[in-house]
Design an enzyme around this catalytic site. Structure first.
Site, PDB file in Angstrom:
ATOM      1  N   GLU A 129     -18.788   2.816 -24.723  1.00 14.32           N
ATOM      2  CA  GLU A 129     -18.629   2.693 -23.268  1.00 14.32           C
ATOM      3  C   GLU A 129     -17.456   3.525 -22.759  1.00 14.32           C
ATOM      4  O   GLU A 129     -16.485   2.986 -22.242  1.00 14.32           O
ATOM      5  CB  GLU A 129     -18.390   1.223 -22.896  1.00 14.32           C
ATOM      6  N   CYS A 186       4.487   2.889   2.294  1.00 11.59           N
ATOM      7  CA  CYS A 186       5.754   2.158   2.398  1.00 11.59           C
ATOM      8  C   CYS A 186       5.948   1.207   1.222  1.00 11.59           C
ATOM      9  O   CYS A 186       5.893  -0.015   1.380  1.00 11.59           O
ATOM     10  CB  CYS A 186       5.798   1.402   3.708  1.00 11.59           C
TER      11      CYS A 186
END
Ligand SMILES: *Cc1c(COP(=O)(O)O)cnc(C)c1O
Length: 421
Positions: free
Chosen positions: A272, A342
């Site tokens: 995977e 921010c």
């Protein structure tokens, strides 16, 4: 291979990134089809008989998933949304494995309706839930059990998944008990066994530790006459982010290790990979907004942020090369490259040596193809970064930027949308 300087201009394949950036509003992701297909080709060549199930969460752009689907690649999905996306991209259910600690009833029901290859169970309650759905809908779910092998993948703490202290999988003794329980159930069909020990793994050692245990457990299952078809080895193959320091595991060495431990079982091998297929196929292109100094520290503020690309903020040691889109001779400075969000952790690179960059110039953050756009958010109310796929000299937009009007519209106060089942 995908990214190169040609006459001092950074190119993605045959496309000049600066010209691309002048055409679009930054920031945006830019991917190379050639690199993506080469990454898949390398793994497929090393593991010709294995089922490669791309971990969609690494990059869930449909154009990317479709390209892999066309190559015959399967999918590893972790939610109802990813399952629907994989199916929509043309990946047949019999090539889809379903992972995750918190699969919902809706997601499980859909997975069983389509008959996905294997649902990897992570708890007894999940097994009971699946069995109930199976009995109710007169189907048998193809299941595996994800075992937590308790090995240290020696990667970033936040992306280690195979240690006993992590939330994933079940311990072997519990798994054996669940296999015996599942064997008696009418709503499930035991198909396989699975592990996934972590991400960005840079040596074979943790894989070897886990494989050794897994092989022993398969022997024990067979002794109990519980015969499985699939051995799902998870993902985790690392990539080179820092060309000066990193050395990735070669696909053929990984394949050799798989043969060493599992060839004798003569079963289907599932891998995977997520990051390994897409990470180095993509960059995030951003524009320099401002230069500033704090004391003697030089700071370059760019218009991408941790909302667009979260890895550097989330994993403190995640290192991504940052390249100027035009490389000509200029004085080199040591700068911190920071985002516009921010948050103090919104930093893409600390104390990097970069040629002096002026406002309006462009940079490319490398290795952004995996866990970039798929982890992005609209934090600070920025639209999600669009995505562009390059093929040779041609590019196409594979995800457009939402308009602010569309973003504002989604928030209208109407119970018809989203909340109702
Ligand atoms: C995230 C994940 C993968 C993919 O991991 P990579 O490090 O991107 O290869 C594979 N399997 C499972 C179960 C996962 O959770």
């Amino acid at each position: 291979m995908g990214l190169n300087y040609e006459k001092n201009f950074l190119h993605m394949e045959g496309v000049n990134v600066k010209e691309l950036a002048s055409e679009f509003i930054t920031p945006f992701y830019c991917y190379s089809k050639k690199v993506l297909l080469a990454n898949y080709g390398e793994l497929k060549k090393a593991l010709p008989r294995a089922e490669i199930c791309y971990a969609v969460k690494a990059n869930s752009n449909m154009a990317i998933v479709k390209l892999l689907a066309e190559q015959g690649c399967g999918a590893d999905v972790t939610s109802r949304g990813e399952l629907m996306l994989a199916l929509k991209c043309g990946i047949p259910a019999e090539k889809i494995v379903f992972n995750g600690v918190g699969k919902t009833i809706n997601a499980l029901t859909l997975a069983m309706q389509y008959g996905v290859k294997q649902i990897n169970i992570e708890s007894e309650e999940e097994l009971d839930t699946i069995n109930q759905i199976g009995i109710k809908t007169l189907t048998r779910a193809n299941i595996g059990i994800r075992i937590n092998p308790d090995v240290d993948a020696k990667t970033n703490k936040k992306i280690t998944t195979g240690k006993a202290e992590n939330k994933f999988g079940v311990a072997w003794p519990e798994a054996l008990r669940l296999y015996k329980k599942a064997f008696q159930m009418n709503g499930v069909m035991i198909k396989g066994i699975s592990i996934h020990i972590g991400s960005q793994i840079m040596s074979l050692k943790p894989f070897e530790q886990a494989f050794k245990k897994l092989a022993k457990w398969i022997d024990q299952l067979e002794k109990e006459h519980i015969i499985i078809k699939n051995i799902d080895l998870g993902g985790g193959l690392g990539v080179v982010y820092n060309y000066k320091k990193d050395k990735a595991v070669a696909a053929k060495d990984y394949a050799k290790l798989i043969d060493t431990y599992f060839k004798r079982f003569k079963k289907n091998i599932i891998v995977e990979p997520g990051r390994r297929l897409v990470a180095n196929a993509g960059v995030l292109v951003s524009k320099v907004l401002y230069n500033k100094n704090i004391g003697s520290k030089k700071i370059l503020v760019i218009d991408a942020g941790m909302n667009d690309f979260m890895r550097p903020a989330l994993y403190h040691d995640a290192w991504h090369e940052i390249l100027p889109c035009i490389k000509w001779n200029r004085p080199v400075n040591k700068v911190d490259i920071v985002g516009d969000v921010c948050e103090s952790s919104d930093i893409f690179g600390r104390e990097r040596l970069l040629p002096e960059l002026k406002r309006g110039e462009f940079v490319a953050i490398m290795g952004a193809g995996a866990y970039g756009s798929s982890m992005s958010s609209i934090y600070n109310y920025h639209p999600l970064a669009p995505e562009v796929l390059v093929e040779g000299k041609v590019f196409r937009v594979i995800r457009r930027r939402k308009t602010y009007e569309e973003m504002l519209d989604e928030q209208l106060d109407d119970i018809k949308y989203g909340l109702k089942k």
